[in-house]
Design a protein around this motif. Structure first.
Motif, PDB file in Angstrom:
ATOM      1  N   PRO A  86       0.814  -1.218   0.000  1.00 27.49           N
ATOM      2  CA  PRO A  86       0.000   0.000   0.000  1.00 27.49           C
ATOM      3  C   PRO A  86       0.850   1.272   0.000  1.00 27.49           C
ATOM      4  N   ILE A  87       0.309   2.320  -0.549  1.00 28.25           N
ATOM      5  CA  ILE A  87       1.012   3.601  -0.665  1.00 28.25           C
ATOM      6  C   ILE A  87       1.554   4.070   0.688  1.00 28.25           C
ATOM      7  N   GLY A  88       2.813   4.492   0.680  1.00 25.30           N
ATOM      8  CA  GLY A  88       3.423   5.068   1.864  1.00 25.30           C
ATOM      9  C   GLY A  88       3.935   4.073   2.888  1.00 25.30           C
ATOM     10  N   MET A  89       3.615   2.777   2.753  1.00 29.98           N
ATOM     11  CA  MET A  89       4.040   1.804   3.749  1.00 29.98           C
ATOM     12  C   MET A  89       5.504   1.397   3.521  1.00 29.98           C
ATOM     13  N   ILE A  90       6.262   1.256   4.608  1.00 31.07           N
ATOM     14  CA  ILE A  90       7.638   0.765   4.509  1.00 31.07           C
ATOM     15  C   ILE A  90       7.601  -0.706   4.120  1.00 31.07           C
ATOM     16  N   HIS A  91       8.355  -1.073   3.080  1.00 36.39           N
ATOM     17  CA  HIS A  91       8.335  -2.445   2.593  1.00 36.39           C
ATOM     18  C   HIS A  91       9.701  -2.850   2.061  1.00 36.39           C
ATOM     19  N   PHE A  92       9.862  -4.126   1.749  1.00 37.97           N
ATOM     20  CA  PHE A  92      11.141  -4.650   1.273  1.00 37.97           C
ATOM     21  C   PHE A  92      10.900  -5.930   0.490  1.00 37.97           C
ATOM     22  N   GLN A  93      11.949  -6.370  -0.219  1.00 38.60           N
ATOM     23  CA  GLN A  93      11.974  -7.685  -0.838  1.00 38.60           C
ATOM     24  C   GLN A  93      13.362  -8.281  -0.609  1.00 38.60           C
ATOM     25  N   PHE A  94      13.423  -9.580  -0.301  1.00 38.14           N
ATOM     26  CA  PHE A  94      14.681 -10.256  -0.022  1.00 38.14           C
ATOM     27  C   PHE A  94      14.701 -11.591  -0.758  1.00 38.14           C
ATOM     28  N   ASN A  95      15.731 -11.801  -1.571  1.00 36.34           N
ATOM     29  CA  ASN A  95      15.882 -13.042  -2.318  1.00 36.34           C
ATOM     30  C   ASN A  95      16.426 -14.114  -1.387  1.00 36.34           C
ATOM     31  N   ILE A  96      15.597 -15.082  -1.013  1.00 32.18           N
ATOM     32  CA  ILE A  96      16.029 -16.130  -0.099  1.00 32.18           C
ATOM     33  C   ILE A  96      16.518 -17.368  -0.840  1.00 32.18           C
ATOM     34  N   GLY A  97      16.625 -17.263  -2.173  1.00 31.34           N
ATOM     35  CA  GLY A  97      17.085 -18.388  -2.964  1.00 31.34           C
ATOM     36  C   GLY A  97      18.568 -18.335  -3.256  1.00 31.34           C
ATOM     37  N   LYS A  98      19.099 -19.431  -3.759  1.00 34.44           N
ATOM     38  CA  LYS A  98      20.521 -19.531  -4.095  1.00 34.44           C
ATOM     39  C   LYS A  98      20.797 -19.089  -5.529  1.00 34.44           C
ATOM     40  N   THR A  99      19.763 -18.707  -6.245  1.00 33.83           N
ATOM     41  CA  THR A  99      19.904 -18.263  -7.631  1.00 33.83           C
ATOM     42  C   THR A  99      19.346 -16.846  -7.760  1.00 33.83           C
ATOM     43  N   PRO A 100      19.712 -16.116  -8.823  1.00 33.13           N
ATOM     44  CA  PRO A 100      19.174 -14.758  -9.014  1.00 33.13           C
ATOM     45  C   PRO A 100      17.652 -14.774  -9.122  1.00 33.13           C
ATOM     46  N   ALA A 101      17.039 -13.671  -8.779  1.00 31.49           N
ATOM     47  CA  ALA A 101      15.587 -13.516  -8.873  1.00 31.49           C
ATOM     48  C   ALA A 101      15.273 -12.255  -9.678  1.00 31.49           C
ATOM     49  N   VAL A 102      14.082 -12.245 -10.290  1.00 32.22           N
ATOM     50  CA  VAL A 102      13.624 -11.099 -11.080  1.00 32.22           C
ATOM     51  C   VAL A 102      12.157 -10.840 -10.764  1.00 32.22           C
ATOM     52  N   ALA A 103      11.824  -9.582 -10.591  1.00 33.60           N
ATOM     53  CA  ALA A 103      10.427  -9.207 -10.372  1.00 33.60           C
ATOM     54  C   ALA A 103      10.134  -7.920 -11.145  1.00 33.60           C
ATOM     55  N   PHE A 104       8.859  -7.725 -11.458  1.00 37.10           N
ATOM     56  CA  PHE A 104       8.405  -6.471 -12.057  1.00 37.10           C
ATOM     57  C   PHE A 104       7.441  -5.811 -11.083  1.00 37.10           C
ATOM     58  N   ALA A 105       7.543  -4.489 -10.989  1.00 36.05           N
ATOM     59  CA  ALA A 105       6.678  -3.726 -10.099  1.00 36.05           C
ATOM     60  C   ALA A 105       5.918  -2.679 -10.898  1.00 36.05           C
ATOM     61  N   ALA A 106       4.609  -2.614 -10.679  1.00 37.12           N
ATOM     62  CA  ALA A 106       3.765  -1.612 -11.326  1.00 37.12           C
ATOM     63  C   ALA A 106       3.333  -0.586 -10.293  1.00 37.12           C
ATOM     64  N   PHE A 107       3.299   0.688 -10.709  1.00 33.53           N
ATOM     65  CA  PHE A 107       2.967   1.786  -9.802  1.00 33.53           C
ATOM     66  C   PHE A 107       1.817   2.616 -10.355  1.00 33.53           C
ATOM     67  N   GLY A 108       1.028   3.181  -9.460  1.00 35.01           N
ATOM     68  CA  GLY A 108      -0.086   4.035  -9.857  1.00 35.01           C
ATOM     69  C   GLY A 108       0.302   5.495  -9.892  1.00 35.01           C
ATOM     70  N   SER A 109       1.503   5.784 -10.379  1.00 38.07           N
ATOM     71  CA  SER A 109       1.968   7.165 -10.514  1.00 38.07           C
ATOM     72  C   SER A 109       3.039   7.210 -11.583  1.00 38.07           C
ATOM     73  N   GLN A 110       3.103   8.323 -12.317  1.00 34.47           N
ATOM     74  CA  GLN A 110       4.169   8.487 -13.297  1.00 34.47           C
ATOM     75  C   GLN A 110       5.512   8.702 -12.615  1.00 34.47           C
ATOM     76  N   ASN A 111       5.483   9.058 -11.326  1.00 37.72           N
ATOM     77  CA  ASN A 111       6.703   9.296 -10.559  1.00 37.72           C
ATOM     78  C   ASN A 111       6.429   8.938  -9.091  1.00 37.72           C
ATOM     79  N   PRO A 112       6.460   7.629  -8.749  1.00 35.65           N
ATOM     80  CA  PRO A 112       6.081   7.213  -7.396  1.00 35.65           C
ATOM     81  C   PRO A 112       7.017   7.699  -6.314  1.00 35.65           C
ATOM     82  N   GLY A 113       8.257   8.022  -6.666  1.00 40.00           N
ATOM     83  CA  GLY A 113       9.245   8.428  -5.673  1.00 40.00           C
ATOM     84  C   GLY A 113       9.704   7.244  -4.845  1.00 40.00           C
ATOM     85  N   VAL A 114      10.862   7.359  -4.235  1.00 41.32           N
ATOM     86  CA  VAL A 114      11.348   6.302  -3.353  1.00 41.32           C
ATOM     87  C   VAL A 114      12.176   6.921  -2.225  1.00 41.32           C
TER      88      VAL A 114
END
Length: 227
Positions: free
Chosen positions: A157-185
């Protein structure tokens, strides 16, 4: 019959007025701050971007190439974000959407951060990710977490502190979609310990219940005292 019609029209007028009032709000900000000025010569940009002459618009304004290319994860956190937003796809201006590819080295992470202007919908393409977000103080700082596999999706959800952590032994790939032309980080550790100029260590020592020397060490690690 006339009375019933009059009541219906009155109710319709009230509904229309309520709808207008509900819709008459300021647009969401598309940058961190926008200080008002009176002199036009000092204007840099407004809430969004100025519009290109429609006669000069081409298909290239709506095009980006390279999301098939893995990002370089050889860094301290072991991840790389390839963002497609209004900065590199100008046709996104005013459309309220953007996307990003995130690559993770084995045991790499996209560290705790927040997007001030958008929720995020994450889809895993390869690998196994441990993800989560923390709700606000008002909601008791509850921690919502999940292990995601290929094909799984999770929303932050918007504004919530979040993270992602690869717990596997191989590389990981994800795509993220945002509801803003400039979501900021805002990356939490960088913002707190790497601000420019640095936050007074006494303030952070009291906030985190740490010794001042520990805070100064963290500020050196994140560069705040070296800028």
């Amino acid at each position: 019959m006339k009375t019933a019609t009059a009541h219906f029209l009155s109710a319709l007028a009230v509904l229309a007025l309520a709808t207008y009032i509900a819709c008459a709000y300021d647009p969401g900000p598309l940058q961190d701050f926008c200080v008002a000025i009176d002199d036009p010569k000092d204007i840099l940009f407004v809430n969004g971007r100025f519009c290109k002459n429609p006669k000069l618009v081409s298909a290239d304004d709506f095009f980006f190439s390279g999301l098939n290319i893995p990002g370089n994860t050889d860094n301290a956190v072991g991840s790389n974000v390839t963002a497609v937003n209004v900065d590199n796809m100008r046709g996104l201006n005013t459309l309220g959407v953007s996307i990003a590819r995130i690559d993770y080295a084995p045991y790499g992470q996209n560290p705790p951060h927040t997007h001030p202007r958008s929720s995020e919908l994450l889809v895993v393409l390869e690998g196994t990710l441990y993800v989560g977000f923390v709700s606000s103080n008002q909601d008791g700082n509850r921690f919502f977490t999940k292990v995601l596999y290929k094909g799984d999706a999770f929303v932050f959800p918007i504004g919530m502190i979040h993270f992602q952590f690869n717990i596997g032994k191989t590389p990981a790939v994800a795509f993220a979609a945002f509801g803003s032309q400039n979501p900021g980080v805002i990356t939490i550790a960088n913002a707190v310990f790497g601000s420019n100029p640095p936050i007074n260590p006494d303030v952070l020592a009291k906030a985190f219940q740490l010794d001042k020397n520990e805070i100064e060490y963290l500020q050196k690690r994140f560069g705040a005292l070296n800028k």
